[in-house]
Enzyme design. Structure first.
Site, PDB file in Angstrom:
ATOM      1  N   LYS A  98       0.853  -1.197   0.000  1.00 26.25           N
ATOM      2  CA  LYS A  98       0.000   0.000   0.000  1.00 26.25           C
ATOM      3  C   LYS A  98       0.884   1.240   0.000  1.00 26.25           C
ATOM      4  O   LYS A  98       1.862   1.298   0.757  1.00 26.25           O
ATOM      5  CB  LYS A  98      -0.908  -0.026   1.237  1.00 26.25           C
ATOM      6  CG  LYS A  98      -1.971   1.072   1.271  1.00 26.25           C
ATOM      7  CD  LYS A  98      -2.880   0.937   2.497  1.00 26.25           C
ATOM      8  CE  LYS A  98      -3.985   1.999   2.492  1.00 26.25           C
ATOM      9  NZ  LYS A  98      -4.875   1.874   3.679  1.00 26.25           N
ATOM     10  N   SER A 116      -9.893   2.373   2.629  1.00 24.47           N
ATOM     11  CA  SER A 116      -8.915   3.018   1.783  1.00 24.47           C
ATOM     12  C   SER A 116      -7.947   2.055   1.096  1.00 24.47           C
ATOM     13  O   SER A 116      -7.315   2.437   0.120  1.00 24.47           O
ATOM     14  CB  SER A 116      -8.096   4.014   2.605  1.00 24.47           C
ATOM     15  OG  SER A 116      -7.315   3.337   3.575  1.00 24.47           O
ATOM     16  N   SER A 123     -10.400   0.259   6.957  1.00 24.23           N
ATOM     17  CA  SER A 123      -9.751   0.350   5.653  1.00 24.23           C
ATOM     18  C   SER A 123      -9.114  -0.940   5.148  1.00 24.23           C
ATOM     19  O   SER A 123      -8.677  -0.998   4.001  1.00 24.23           O
ATOM     20  CB  SER A 123      -8.692   1.448   5.670  1.00 24.23           C
ATOM     21  OG  SER A 123      -9.305   2.700   5.523  1.00 24.23           O
TER      22      SER A 123
END
Ligand SMILES: [Mg+2]
Ligand SMILES: [Zn+2]
Lengths: 100, 500, 494
Positions: C80, C160, C184
């Site tokens: 990420k 997210s 997330s």
């Protein structure tokens, strides 16, 4: 509590975000919607309740006073510190002139 | 406690000044408060900056145990409450010397609570008796970086070497009433910090600086609006800033104006203060607990350790010098004002006592007097300090022993000291080489006295007729004839007998 | 030969270890998938095929030398783009960090490389992890590989960690890191039919992870199944002296203790999670989950978490407050974007840089956070929220006196179409209604795929555990996984 344009402008200035008049107008109802929604917390009886300080029981750990014990947290690496600087100047970070 | 008599005479009457000080003292530590970067003074720009100090994305603070320990020891030294539960808060504002966009400080739960600090009477300064001032709190926080404005026509330069260095903010109560009191408070605070070893007190290098809060009021009135003059970096400047600010405020008020609560800057070249425009926009620091740091909980063992490591502090030492060593209040104050001086004196005293085979209290007065009036004076003349004095405690004790045993007189000792400073030789060697040994032989002195009395028969007559002040003349003549080496006590005795 | 990109973490690691295939072959296969999907899915902000190959070569060399390959030996993963990676641009999906190249490696990513993993690239996400649909990235939306049958509408991969979830679901990587502040990891996992675990706050170091809300942020693992999540989490977790909130505890061998047998365990069903207007399908999958856990030997008990309805508003005070401060460092002085209008002073530069660099959702949250911390409002908002947070944590504590884990839906709906919620921040925030409470209490929680809705889109179930009981969470999740037999995967249309 609801905010007006002047208050939103003040918040934007505190947060150092430049906003246009039009953006400001758009933000007012948006922020008011969110604020009105979070204000339901006011109805919770919190008498005698301490604000949370640590999610998981844990206390602050201190480190030994050793210089550059770990290069990741130590100094003496000016090149790394300045590597991404938009305006490096003779080992300094350059910024527009400040008048005190 | 008597009230201060310091007043500003205005057109409308007498004004009293109310002063509080927020002192930022750099904690003595090798590395920074939340990073491992070094704290040493004078490094190349940005050489002592970690990724944490530069607030790179994802960087986190981890507190330095030594900084916490020093703050606790400092709190203990001013008899303050130590808070076993404290925590760090963020003070949010934007400035180029503040990389994170917030300073990690302690607002809501400082590590040290209420304490106090006592200053001695100083009549010359208008401080008629000992006074105690409240210390509201001591908290630990990060220092900011440095901005340089004169290196480039359109840019300021940012150096983050100081960014993240640990500071103690020591906040006094608004208890001071004159520039002199504020000066004495600062000196005393610096002395305590140096004794404790938690700050080197070096104001020139910025390791101690004061924010000066000043307001004025008519005697007996409510507190007036205060101004805060930031970062004043010497005791003298603090006193000047207070004086200037107090007079300025009285002028403003008497001409019908109002004092605005504001931040001001001190200009050392003019001794005046001025409004600091760049920081004038109403600050809203949005303090909140730093979510990267958990509450700081101090264990009893840690506190005991801190307490056990405290040295004898200046007040206790001063009292001991007066009570146990029999020193005058003045001498005791001079010797204890600085930790370095007291430390030097105590070594000297031990050696002086040993060299004379006497107890410390027996030789303390002699030793203290010599140190204060002779050695300090002599060092002063040549611009040296105790630290780099060529006269070591060893050598000083030797000299004192020569005096103590009557081998040389006090006045000869002064000459010997000068030679010691010049040559670095020992007192014993100098006395030997220069033949300065004191004459205590009664026969030799009697012979000289007889000569003097014979040569001054008229004066002897006047003396005997009642002009006793002439005794000093005979002593002087005899000593002169003996090149200063006559034992003054023996000379006195013989003269007394002979003159009848 | 099977398609290597259909394999998960355990299968790849074991295959590389036994020599069934080489790590380089694996890396090449995934690199090819990453490249082929980039235009359609936009899951990566930066692909680093060379890094994946480099790590794979190192693993293959180790194997040749007979050395230990590590827990993730030969497994290429997605990172990420909230984790700082040395020498590789790290942006948090924000214009303000575009071009920022860290001179340091986050503790979690370093641990993964040390465990033998390789990096396929930096995954797209909601800007500064603020969002639930991956529509706030400066580098464009991530498109879910899933489609509603007969519809071409682009669906949200969740957020997210939407790049992570999309990439795993689309077989662009077998596993990826995520971070979870209010859901997330779990919500995007549920939206894309994969598994994701957020461990106990403090298990994984936050050092080197771009901060959103420090008291909530927690890195975690995302993969196709529970075992893979356990393996990856073991490699990521552990004490880090550089993070003052890191837990000084040994990492348990979760993988070794995995068991789908829940005999003697009690599962709590929080009554307050039955919210008004919840789609029947969500309710149905929840009921199904209860049945599975009973089947696994657990006792099921209804419990009450009375302050649940206050969790979201609490979160939307605390998270923006922390964010408003955490994001103050993006000021154009030391790195990242600098916008210096003609004649601008320092403070003008800040305002211009931050106006140009932050997206609308980030600005919105900074504004909210600034407001709730400002003079006169701090106690009414922030202090009150932290007190309610204490009550929320206490609710869990009391529930855990009776039960071992809690079972809830992960999200109140299946994936929605991009653009559907984007104009109404509050509607978007409601996506996290089931995930936020565990975040506020720092508890370990996991989402596992449980089935498909009528439109063929994945639905997830959430297990919440006691502090430090990742094992209990993983085991309950495994019990569901082994009964759900979730094998659906998105049709490849890209
Ligand atoms: Mg101050
Ligand atoms: Zn301060």
């Amino acid at each position: 509590m609801s905010v007006d344009t002047a208050t939103v402008a003040k918040i934007a200035s505190l947060a150092r975000i430049k906003v246009s008049e039009a953006e400001l107008e758009g933000m007012v109802p948006e922020l008011n919607g969110i604020l009105a929604w979070v204000e339901q917390l006011g109805e919770v009886d919190v008498t005698g309740v301490e604000p949370m300080t640590a999610v998981i029981p844990n206390q602050l750990r201190l480190r030994a006073d050793v210089i550059d014990a770990d290069p990741l947290t130590g100094g003496g690496r000016r090149d790394a510190v300045l590597a991404n600087a938009p305006a490096p100047e003779h080992g300094f970070f350059g910024v527009p002139k400040v008048i005190e | 406690m008597t009230e201060s008599t310091y007043r500003i005479q205005g057109a409308t009457g007498d004004w009293e000044v109310v002063i509080g000080l927020e002192v930022h003292a750099q904690v003595t530590s090798n590395s920074k408060l939340f990073s491992g970067a070094a704290t040493a003074f004078g490094a190349e720009p940005n050489a002592q900056v970690s990724l944490i100090d530069a607030a790179m994305p994802g960087m986190l603070p981890v507190p330095n145990a030594e900084c916490i320990r020093q703050a606790v020891r400092t709190g203990m030294a001013i008899d303050a409450q130590i808070n076993k539960w404290s925590r760090f808060d963020r003070k949010n504002y934007f400035y180029a010397d503040l990389p994170q966009g917030y300073q990690i400080s302690q607002l809501y739960h400082p590590i040290v609570g209420e304490g106090s600090l006592t200053i001695e009477a100083d009549e010359k300064a208008g401080i008629l008796e000992e006074k105690t001032f409240g210390v509201e709190r001591i908290h630990v926080e990060q220092d900011a970086g440095k901005l340089m404005h004169d290196q480039h026509p359109t840019m300021s330069y940012v150096d983050l070497n100081r960014s993240g260095v640990a500071l103690m903010e020591i906040v006094s109560r608004p208890d001071m009433r004159s520039p002199a009191e504020a000066g004495a408070y600062l000196r005393k605070l610096r002395s305590i910090l140096r004794y404790v070893g938690s700050c080197d007190g070096n104001m020139e290098e910025g390791s101690m600086r004061a924010d000066v809060n000043v307001s004025v009021r008519k005697v007996g009135d409510e507190l007036g609006t205060r101004t805060e003059t930031k970062n004043v970096n010497s005791v003298r400047f603090v006193m000047q800033a207070i004086e200037h600010e107090a007079y300025r405020q009285v002028d403003v008020l008497e001409s019908g104006g109002k004092i605005v609560q504001e931040t001001r800057l001190f200009d050392p070249t003019t001794g005046t203060t001025r409004s600091m425009r760049s920081k004038e926009d109403a600050h809203d620091y949005r303090y909140f607990p730093d979510p990267d740091l958990l509450p700081l909980i101090l264990e009893d063992a840690f506190l005991e350790d801190c307490r056990a490591s405290l040295p004898e502090l200046p007040d206790a030492k001063r009292k001991r010098y007066i009570g146990d060593l029999g020193l005058s209040a003045y001498n005791a104050a001079v010797l204890t004002a600085e930790a370095e001086t007291a430390r030097w004196f105590e070594v000297l005293l031990a050696k002086a006592a040993a060299a004379q085979g006497k107890s410390e209290s027996d030789v303390a007065k002699q030793t203290a007097n010599w140190l204060i009036s002779d050695l300090f004076g002599a060092l002063n003349k040549v611009g040296q300090s105790l630290e780099d004095s060529p006269v070591t405690q060893e050598k000083g004790a030797d000299l004192l022993a020569l005096v103590g045993k009557g081998t040389i007189s006090g006045s000869i000792a002064k000459q010997v000291l000068e030679l010691m400073l010049e040559t670095g030789d020992t007192a014993t060697a100098i006395v030997e080489r220069e033949g300065l040994k004191q004459e205590s032989d009664t026969g030799a002195i009697e012979a000289k006295v007889d000569e003097i009395l014979a040569a001054n028969a008229d004066k002897v007559e006047q003396y005997r007729a009642g002009k006793v002040a002439l005794f000093g003349f005979f002593v002087g003549q005899t000593m002169k004839a003996m090149a200063g080496k006559g034992n003054p006590q023996v000379v006195n005795e013989i003269l007394k007998t002979k003159l009848g | 030969m099977t398609d290597l990109t259909d394999l998960g973490v355990a299968a790849i690691r074991d295959g590389v270890a036994t020599g069934a295939f080489s790590a380089v072959e694996v890396a090449e296969a995934f690199n090819a998938n990453v490249a082929a999907a980039q235009d359609a899915l936009n899951a990566f902000i930066v692909a680093t095929p060379e890094k994946a190959i480099e790590a794979a070569q190192a693993t293959d060399a180790k194997r040749a030398a007979g050395e230990d390959l590590g827990k993730m030996g030969g497994v290429p993963i997605g990172m990420k783009d909230l984790f700082a990676t040395f020498g590789v641009q790290t942006t948090a999906a924000s214009h303000i960090l575009e071009g920022f190249v860290p001179q340091y490696e986050s503790s979690v990513s370093q641990k993964l490389w040390d465990a033998g993993a390789g990096m396929l690239g930096k995954l797209n996400l909601d800007q500064f992890a603020m969002g639930s649909s991956n529509e706030t990235s400066y580098f464009g939306n991530v498109i879910s590989p899933w489609k509603r049958p007969g519809s071409n509408a682009q669906l949200a991969p969740g957020g997210s960690s939407g790049g992570s979830s999309a990439a795993i679901a689309a077989r662009l990587c077998p596993a990826a890191t995520g971070t979870d502040t209010g859901g997330s990891i779990r919500q995007p996992a549920a939206f894309t039919g994969i598994s994701g675990i957020k461990p106990t706050y403090g298990r994984c170091s936050r050092w080197g992870v771009v901060a959103f809300a420090s008291s909530l942020d927690q890195p975690g693992a995302m993969a196709r199944d529970v075992t893979d999540c356990a393996i990856m989490l073991e490699s990521m977790a552990g004490f880090d002296p550089k993070d003052a909130t890191s837990l000084d505890l040994a990492v348990p061998e979760w993988t070794a203790a995995l068991s789908a047998d829940l005999k003697g365990k009690t599962v709590g069903i929080p009554r307050e999670y039955r919210v008004d207007g919840m789609p029947a399908e969500i309710d149905a999958v929840w009921e199904q989950g209860i049945a599975w856990l009973k089947d696994a030997g657990a006792t099921v008990l209804e419990v009450s978490l009375p302050h649940t309805k206050y969790a979201l508003p609490t979160y939307y005070i605390i998270a923006p407050a922390e964010a408003s401060s955490n994001l103050a460092r993006y000021d154009g002085v030391r790195y990242g974007l600098r916008d210096l209008p003609e004649g601008a002073g320092l403070q003008d530069m800040y305002a211009a840089t931050r106006a140009a660099g932050f997206g609308p959702e980030v600005k919105r949250r900074i504004m909210i956070g600034t407001y709730v911390l400002s003079a006169g409002f701090y106690d009414a908002y922030y202090t009150q929220a932290q007190k309610v947070r204490t009550l929320i944590a206490r609710d869990f504590e009391q529930a855990f006196e009776q039960v071992d884990v809690l079972l809830t839906p992960t999200a109140p709906s299946a994936a929605f179409a991009l653009g559907e919620n984007v104009d109404d921040p509050l509607a978007m925030y409601l996506n996290d209604v089931f995930t936020v409470p565990a975040s506020l209490a720092g508890l370990p929680a996991m989402s596992v795929p449980a089935g498909l809705d009528a439109q063929g889109l994945p639905l997830g179930l959430q297990i919440i555990g006691r502090p430090l009981d990742e094992q209990g969470v993983l085991n309950a999740a495994l019990a569901i996984e082994s009964r759900a037999q979730f094998t659906a995967k998105p049709e490849r249309w890209w």
